[in-house]
Design a protein around this motif. Structure first.
Motif, PDB file in Angstrom:
ATOM      1  N   GLY A 173       0.828  -1.220   0.000  1.00  0.00           N
ATOM      2  CA  GLY A 173       0.000   0.000   0.000  1.00  0.00           C
ATOM      3  C   GLY A 173       0.857   1.262   0.000  1.00  0.00           C
ATOM      4  N   ASN A 174       1.901   1.265   0.897  1.00  0.00           N
ATOM      5  CA  ASN A 174       2.811   2.410   0.960  1.00  0.00           C
ATOM      6  C   ASN A 174       3.518   2.617  -0.376  1.00  0.00           C
ATOM      7  OD1 ASN A 174       2.267   3.170   3.558  1.00  0.00           O
ATOM      8  ND2 ASN A 174       3.981   2.031   4.483  1.00  0.00           N
ATOM      9  N   ALA A 175       3.934   1.478  -0.991  1.00  0.00           N
ATOM     10  CA  ALA A 175       4.635   1.569  -2.275  1.00  0.00           C
ATOM     11  C   ALA A 175       3.718   2.198  -3.336  1.00  0.00           C
ATOM     12  CB  ALA A 175       5.097   0.182  -2.702  1.00  0.00           C
ATOM     13  N   ASP A 235       1.240   4.198  -2.789  1.00  0.00           N
ATOM     14  CA  ASP A 235       1.101   5.624  -2.472  1.00  0.00           C
ATOM     15  C   ASP A 235       2.298   6.410  -3.007  1.00  0.00           C
ATOM     16  OD1 ASP A 235      -1.283   5.264  -1.194  1.00  0.00           O
ATOM     17  OD2 ASP A 235      -0.400   5.114   0.843  1.00  0.00           O
ATOM     18  N   ALA A 236       3.530   5.812  -2.785  1.00  0.00           N
ATOM     19  CA  ALA A 236       4.740   6.529  -3.195  1.00  0.00           C
ATOM     20  C   ALA A 236       4.850   6.646  -4.713  1.00  0.00           C
ATOM     21  CB  ALA A 236       5.966   5.815  -2.621  1.00  0.00           C
ATOM     22  N   MET A 237       4.189   5.735  -5.421  1.00  0.00           N
ATOM     23  CA  MET A 237       4.350   5.738  -6.886  1.00  0.00           C
ATOM     24  C   MET A 237       3.201   6.450  -7.603  1.00  0.00           C
ATOM     25  SD  MET A 237       6.030   2.006  -7.655  1.00  0.00           S
ATOM     26  CE  MET A 237       4.697   1.059  -6.949  1.00  0.00           C
ATOM     27  N   ARG A 293      10.245  -3.608  -3.209  1.00  0.00           N
ATOM     28  CA  ARG A 293      10.890  -2.372  -3.705  1.00  0.00           C
ATOM     29  C   ARG A 293       9.983  -1.660  -4.710  1.00  0.00           C
ATOM     30  NH1 ARG A 293      15.168  -0.996  -7.670  1.00  0.00           N
ATOM     31  NH2 ARG A 293      15.223  -3.157  -8.423  1.00  0.00           N
ATOM     32  N   ASP A 294      10.007  -0.335  -4.607  1.00  0.00           N
ATOM     33  CA  ASP A 294       9.243   0.448  -5.601  1.00  0.00           C
ATOM     34  C   ASP A 294      10.151   1.509  -6.191  1.00  0.00           C
ATOM     35  OD1 ASP A 294       9.033   3.094  -4.128  1.00  0.00           O
ATOM     36  OD2 ASP A 294       8.141   1.743  -2.592  1.00  0.00           O
ATOM     37  N   ASN A 295       9.689   2.124  -7.223  1.00  0.00           N
ATOM     38  CA  ASN A 295      10.474   3.234  -7.776  1.00  0.00           C
ATOM     39  C   ASN A 295       9.737   4.550  -7.564  1.00  0.00           C
ATOM     40  OD1 ASN A 295       8.452   2.694  -9.583  1.00  0.00           O
ATOM     41  ND2 ASN A 295       9.645   2.987 -11.452  1.00  0.00           N
ATOM     42  N   GLY A 296       9.178   4.658  -6.370  1.00  0.00           N
ATOM     43  CA  GLY A 296       8.405   5.837  -5.992  1.00  0.00           C
ATOM     44  C   GLY A 296       9.304   7.020  -5.644  1.00  0.00           C
ATOM     45  N   HIS A 297       8.717   7.963  -4.898  1.00  0.00           N
ATOM     46  CA  HIS A 297       9.469   9.206  -4.623  1.00  0.00           C
ATOM     47  C   HIS A 297      10.561   9.039  -3.553  1.00  0.00           C
ATOM     48  CE1 HIS A 297       6.992   9.372  -1.032  1.00  0.00           C
ATOM     49  NE2 HIS A 297       5.862   9.474  -1.795  1.00  0.00           N
ATOM     50  N   GLY A 298      10.587   7.878  -2.898  1.00  0.00           N
ATOM     51  CA  GLY A 298      11.625   7.660  -1.870  1.00  0.00           C
ATOM     52  C   GLY A 298      11.302   8.406  -0.570  1.00  0.00           C
ATOM     53  N   ILE A 299      12.212   8.361   0.384  1.00  0.00           N
ATOM     54  CA  ILE A 299      11.972   8.989   1.697  1.00  0.00           C
ATOM     55  C   ILE A 299      13.118   9.964   1.970  1.00  0.00           C
ATOM     56  CG2 ILE A 299      11.635   8.559   4.173  1.00  0.00           C
ATOM     57  CD1 ILE A 299      10.990   5.608   3.342  1.00  0.00           C
ATOM     58  N   ASP A 300      12.721  11.203   2.318  1.00  0.00           N
ATOM     59  CA  ASP A 300      13.789  12.183   2.549  1.00  0.00           C
ATOM     60  C   ASP A 300      14.534  11.879   3.858  1.00  0.00           C
ATOM     61  OD1 ASP A 300      12.831  14.043   4.819  1.00  0.00           O
ATOM     62  OD2 ASP A 300      11.062  13.864   3.467  1.00  0.00           O
ATOM     63  N   PHE A 344       2.544   6.658  14.597  1.00  0.00           N
ATOM     64  CA  PHE A 344       1.849   7.902  14.166  1.00  0.00           C
ATOM     65  C   PHE A 344       2.746   8.863  13.386  1.00  0.00           C
ATOM     66  CE2 PHE A 344      -0.274   6.355  18.009  1.00  0.00           C
ATOM     67  CZ  PHE A 344      -1.513   6.012  17.437  1.00  0.00           C
ATOM     68  N   PHE A 345       3.877   8.348  12.918  1.00  0.00           N
ATOM     69  CA  PHE A 345       4.667   9.200  12.010  1.00  0.00           C
ATOM     70  C   PHE A 345       4.144   8.965  10.590  1.00  0.00           C
ATOM     71  CE2 PHE A 345       8.088   9.635   8.868  1.00  0.00           C
ATOM     72  CZ  PHE A 345       8.394  10.982   9.044  1.00  0.00           C
ATOM     73  N   THR A 346       3.695  10.047   9.983  1.00  0.00           N
ATOM     74  CA  THR A 346       3.188   9.940   8.608  1.00  0.00           C
ATOM     75  C   THR A 346       3.477  11.233   7.847  1.00  0.00           C
ATOM     76  OG1 THR A 346       1.243   9.539   7.252  1.00  0.00           O
ATOM     77  CG2 THR A 346       0.857  10.691   9.321  1.00  0.00           C
ATOM     78  N   THR A 347       3.650  11.075   6.580  1.00  0.00           N
ATOM     79  CA  THR A 347       3.835  12.268   5.722  1.00  0.00           C
ATOM     80  C   THR A 347       2.610  12.475   4.835  1.00  0.00           C
ATOM     81  OG1 THR A 347       4.931  10.929   4.045  1.00  0.00           O
ATOM     82  CG2 THR A 347       6.357  12.054   5.646  1.00  0.00           C
ATOM     83  N   LYS A 348       1.650  11.568   5.055  1.00  0.00           N
ATOM     84  CA  LYS A 348       0.474  11.614   4.164  1.00  0.00           C
ATOM     85  C   LYS A 348      -0.546  12.627   4.681  1.00  0.00           C
ATOM     86  CE  LYS A 348       1.380   6.888   2.900  1.00  0.00           C
ATOM     87  NZ  LYS A 348       1.085   5.502   3.137  1.00  0.00           N
ATOM     88  N   PRO A 349      -1.177  13.347   3.780  1.00  0.00           N
ATOM     89  CA  PRO A 349      -2.103  14.411   4.210  1.00  0.00           C
ATOM     90  C   PRO A 349      -3.446  13.872   4.698  1.00  0.00           C
ATOM     91  CG  PRO A 349      -1.998  14.293   1.808  1.00  0.00           C
ATOM     92  CD  PRO A 349      -1.050  13.265   2.294  1.00  0.00           C
ATOM     93  N   LEU A 397      -5.527  10.317   4.937  1.00  0.00           N
ATOM     94  CA  LEU A 397      -4.873   9.278   4.130  1.00  0.00           C
ATOM     95  C   LEU A 397      -3.838   8.473   4.945  1.00  0.00           C
ATOM     96  CD1 LEU A 397      -4.386  11.131   0.714  1.00  0.00           C
ATOM     97  CD2 LEU A 397      -5.969   9.316   1.237  1.00  0.00           C
ATOM     98  N   GLY A 398      -3.211   9.135   5.897  1.00  0.00           N
ATOM     99  CA  GLY A 398      -2.198   8.400   6.673  1.00  0.00           C
ATOM    100  C   GLY A 398      -2.435   8.461   8.176  1.00  0.00           C
ATOM    101  N   LEU A 399      -2.201   7.277   8.806  1.00  0.00           N
ATOM    102  CA  LEU A 399      -2.313   7.234  10.279  1.00  0.00           C
ATOM    103  C   LEU A 399      -0.937   7.149  10.963  1.00  0.00           C
ATOM    104  CD1 LEU A 399      -5.196   4.789  11.201  1.00  0.00           C
ATOM    105  CD2 LEU A 399      -4.933   7.143  11.991  1.00  0.00           C
ATOM    106  N   GLY A 400       0.041   6.726  10.219  1.00  0.00           N
ATOM    107  CA  GLY A 400       1.413   6.568  10.789  1.00  0.00           C
ATOM    108  C   GLY A 400       1.552   5.338  11.651  1.00  0.00           C
ATOM    109  N   LEU A 401       0.706   4.306  11.396  1.00  0.00           N
ATOM    110  CA  LEU A 401       0.795   3.078  12.208  1.00  0.00           C
ATOM    111  C   LEU A 401       1.277   1.879  11.406  1.00  0.00           C
ATOM    112  CD1 LEU A 401      -2.481   3.322  14.300  1.00  0.00           C
ATOM    113  CD2 LEU A 401      -0.155   3.452  15.167  1.00  0.00           C
ATOM    114  N   GLY A 402       1.185   1.973  10.081  1.00  0.00           N
ATOM    115  CA  GLY A 402       1.462   0.811   9.215  1.00  0.00           C
ATOM    116  C   GLY A 402       2.827   0.188   9.473  1.00  0.00           C
ATOM    117  N   LEU A 403       3.907   0.973   9.389  1.00  0.00           N
ATOM    118  CA  LEU A 403       5.262   0.417   9.542  1.00  0.00           C
ATOM    119  C   LEU A 403       5.513  -0.049  10.976  1.00  0.00           C
ATOM    120  CD1 LEU A 403       7.425   2.818   7.340  1.00  0.00           C
ATOM    121  CD2 LEU A 403       6.749   0.482   6.859  1.00  0.00           C
ATOM    122  N   THR A 404       5.008   0.748  11.914  1.00  0.00           N
ATOM    123  CA  THR A 404       5.187   0.380  13.332  1.00  0.00           C
ATOM    124  C   THR A 404       4.580  -0.990  13.597  1.00  0.00           C
ATOM    125  OG1 THR A 404       4.917   2.706  13.806  1.00  0.00           O
ATOM    126  CG2 THR A 404       4.867   1.231  15.694  1.00  0.00           C
TER     127      THR A 404
END
Ligand code: ADP
Length: 633
Positions: free
Chosen positions: A530-532, A534-536, A560-567, A578-583, A586-593
């Motif tokens: 899902g994140n991939a 979103d990034a693409m 692996r994706d060829n999306g925008h990557g992570i700064d 709860f860390f998310t960059t999504k507006p 759209l994002g809760l910041g729980l997925g990776l955790t």
């Protein structure tokens, strides 16, 4: 075990060494001095009591032998007075003619023989010998003038004449007893008996008795030792010497003084005399000591002296002294040995006490440490309990979070689900309406085709709801999951979003069995894919790689994706809740955790890589259900 050395009670060196040194220096001479002193006391006491015993015994001996001497002398005392009774003697004195003389001579000769005296003779008042028992001998006294003799002078005055002297005629010593012969109260002549007392000396010598008799002048007249005879017991004054010489009492004897080497008055009549050794008595010693006991002889002015040798006594006293000294040395040695032993025991006891004290201290310290350890153990146990509780709380919170994440995902997905379901529903409404009309027209084939499509749509809707249900269900950590099925299920869930993207999918993994609950694996994959996606979103040619291989008994799936990557700034916080960059919503910041947490719960992990060519790669490592499977991938 180590002991505290300060616990030993050692005396300070200044106090301990000095007395020891003094003791070592002064003890041996002191012991020797005491040995000598006590030895001398032992010697002295033994000699003192020995002399006392000897003296008591000597008293009896003295009495016995003095009486013998007295009886020897007294048995002749009556003899001169006997002549008073003899008429021939009176006649001779009245008329000294040859006939009377011869008669008396014969009488005296017979009397002398019977009485065993040396000679008996009668003198007139002028001192001339008128008749004698030895009238036949060449050295007869007959006709001699003996008026100078003291015994005559006494007897002629009516006193008993007692006299020891050496005969002036033949130089023979003898005891003279004279008696004034009286007639009608007048002294008409003097009768004399000469007695030889040498028999006494011989008797003493035979009995090995040492004794002597001294006369009124202090001259030894009889002695068991001939060397002492006619020696003066006390110094003689020149007058006395002259008088004695004149009287010829001792003939021409020199009358040397008997000089003892030592003389010690013990008590009345008893003294200790030391003489130079007499070869006859003692051959070895230079001097010889005697206990001299003296007693006057009755009826005479003489003294009888008994000499008891002190040699044996002295030897016994010396032995006694040596014995005392040796006994003292032995006692001293035993005392020193006992004292040393006592000190050794005391030192050992002190050391043992110190050791015991050190032991006690050690045990006290051990007990204290044990108490500390027990307390810290208890604290540790309490901490472990707290940690366990915290872990439990955390796990519960984690579960809650997973659940919350799921719910959030459901919320997120609800729009697309609604969209997904609305589309088939609208299609179903249209198809079912059409089918009714086709049935009314009798177009059964078309109606049947429509019904088939309706079935397919219903199946799809069922799958959508089923995946939603399975996603929302609370799973557990146990179980096995098929990677292939999980990937398919994830794509199923994300189906609508995949459809909206012209994505190129690269599947390069094996369908291995992993040690994780199937649903949880699907959840992780939904998050990652899902994140991939979103990034693409902005990527004109989006590409997704799913690559797998086995590393160390685990299976590593790289998404692996060829999306925008992570700064770089965001990279630090990726796995924080709860860390998310999504507006917006759209994002809760729980997925990776949650995904990382689920992977860790099975013994695996989730990591991120930032490929140099751009895009992002998440690497999911999970334990294989059986390590030997899919070795190649
Ligand atoms: P959410 O997706 O709700 O934001 P996640 O924990 O799943 O929460 O993701 C956290 C953040 O990580 C995202 O907001 C995003 O900025 C970043 N991210 C995750 N995956 C990717 C990816 N494949 N490419 C770029 N950024 C990503």
């Amino acid at each position: 075990m180590k002991c505290d050395p300060t616990l030993y009670r050692a005396a300070p060196p200044s106090l301990a060494v000095k007395p020891r040194l003094i003791r070592q220096l002064f003890l041996p001479p002191l012991i020797i001095l005491l040995m000598i002193g006590l030895g001398y006391i032992g010697f002295w006491t033994s000699e003192y009591y020995g002399i006392r015993a000897l003296s008591e015994n000597g008293e009896r001996q003295l009495e016995l032998h003095a009486r013998t001497v007295e009886s020897e002398i007294s048995k002749y005392t009556y003899l001169p007075s006997l002549l008073e009774l003899e008429s021939s003697v009176s006649r001779l004195l009245a008329d000294p003619n040859p006939e009377h003389r011869q008669k008396v001579n014969d009488y005296l000769e017979g009397l002398n023989r019977r009485s065993r005296s040396r000679a008996i003779y009668v003198m007139d008042t002028t001192g001339r010998v008128l008749a004698t028992s030895n009238w036949r001998d060449v050295d007869s006294y007959l006709g001699e003038d003996l008026s100078f003799r003291a015994y005559f002078q006494n007897a002629v005055r009516g006193q008993p004449g007692r006299f020891y002297g050496i005969g002036s005629t033949n130089g023979e010593p003898g005891y003279y007893l004279a008696h004034g012969l009286e007639e009608h109260g007048k002294i008409i002549g003097v009768a004399v008996v000469k007695v030889r007392l040498e028999a006494l000396e011989e008797r003493w010598q035979r009995a090995r008795l040492e004794a002597f008799v001294s006369d009124e002048n202090g001259i030894i007249i009889l002695s068991s030792d001939p060397a002492r005879r006619l020696k003066a017991l006390r110094p003689l004054s020149e007058d006395t010497k002259e008088r004695l010489a004149r009287s010829l009492q001792y003939y021409w004897a020199t009358l040397n003084e008997l000089q003892p080497l030592a003389r010690e008055q013990l008590n009345e009549g008893t003294e200790k005399l030391t003489f130079p050794a007499n070869s006859e008595v003692v051959a070895d010693d230079k001097e010889v000591s005697y206990l001299a006991q003296t007693r006057p002889l009755s009826d005479t002015p003489w003294n009888f002296t008994l000499l008891t040798p002190l040699k044996d006594l002295r030897q016994a006293a010396v032995n006694q002294g040596i014995l005392v000294a040796v006994a003292f040395a032995l006692v001293a040695f035993l005392l020193i040995a006992w004292n040393e032993r006592r000190k050794v025991i005391a030192t050992r006891l002190a050391a043992r006490e110190a050791l015991q004290e050190a032991n006690n201290q050690l045990e006290r310290r051990i007990a204290e440490r044990t108490t500390d350890l027990r307390a810290s153990n208890e604290r540790l146990k309490a901490q472990i309990r707290e940690r366990r509780q915290a872990e439990e709380t955390l796990r519960r919170a984690q579960d809650e979070l997973v659940q919350a994440g799921k719910l959030a995902a459901i919320g997120q997905m609800s729009t697309s689900i609604a969209h997904e379901l609305n589309q088939p529903l609208a299609a179903l409404r249209t198809l079912s309406g059409n089918t009714v009309r086709f049935l009314e027209r009798g177009a059964l084939d078309t109606a049947s085709a429509n019904l088939k499509t309706i079935n397919e749509l219903i199946d799809r809707m069922g799958r959508i709801t089923a995946s939603l249900r399975s996603f929302a269900r609370r799973g557990d950590d146990q179980g096995e999951a098929s990677l292939g099925k999980a990937v398919d299920a994830a794509f199923q869930v994300l189906g609508s979003r995949l459809d909206s993207l012209p994505i190129t999918l690269h599947r390069d993994f094996a369908s291995v069995q992993l040690l994780i609950d199937q649903t949880r694996l699907e959840q992780i994959l939904v998050n990652l894919i899902g994140n991939a996606l979103d990034a693409m979103q902005a990527q004109p040619a989006p590409q997704l790689w799913l690559e797998g291989k086995t590393v160390d008994g685990k299976y590593r799936l790289r998404v692996r994706d060829n999306g925008h990557g992570i700064d770089p700034e965001a990279r630090k916080h990726l796995f924080e809740p709860f860390f998310t960059t999504k507006p917006g919503e759209l994002g809760l910041g729980l997925g990776l955790t949650l995904s990382a947490s689920l992977a860790a719960a099975t013994g695996g992990n989730l990591a991120v890589e930032h490929p140099t060519g751009g895009g992002t790669a998440f690497v999911l490592s999970l334990p294989l259900a059986s390590p030997h499977q899919a070795e190649s991938k």
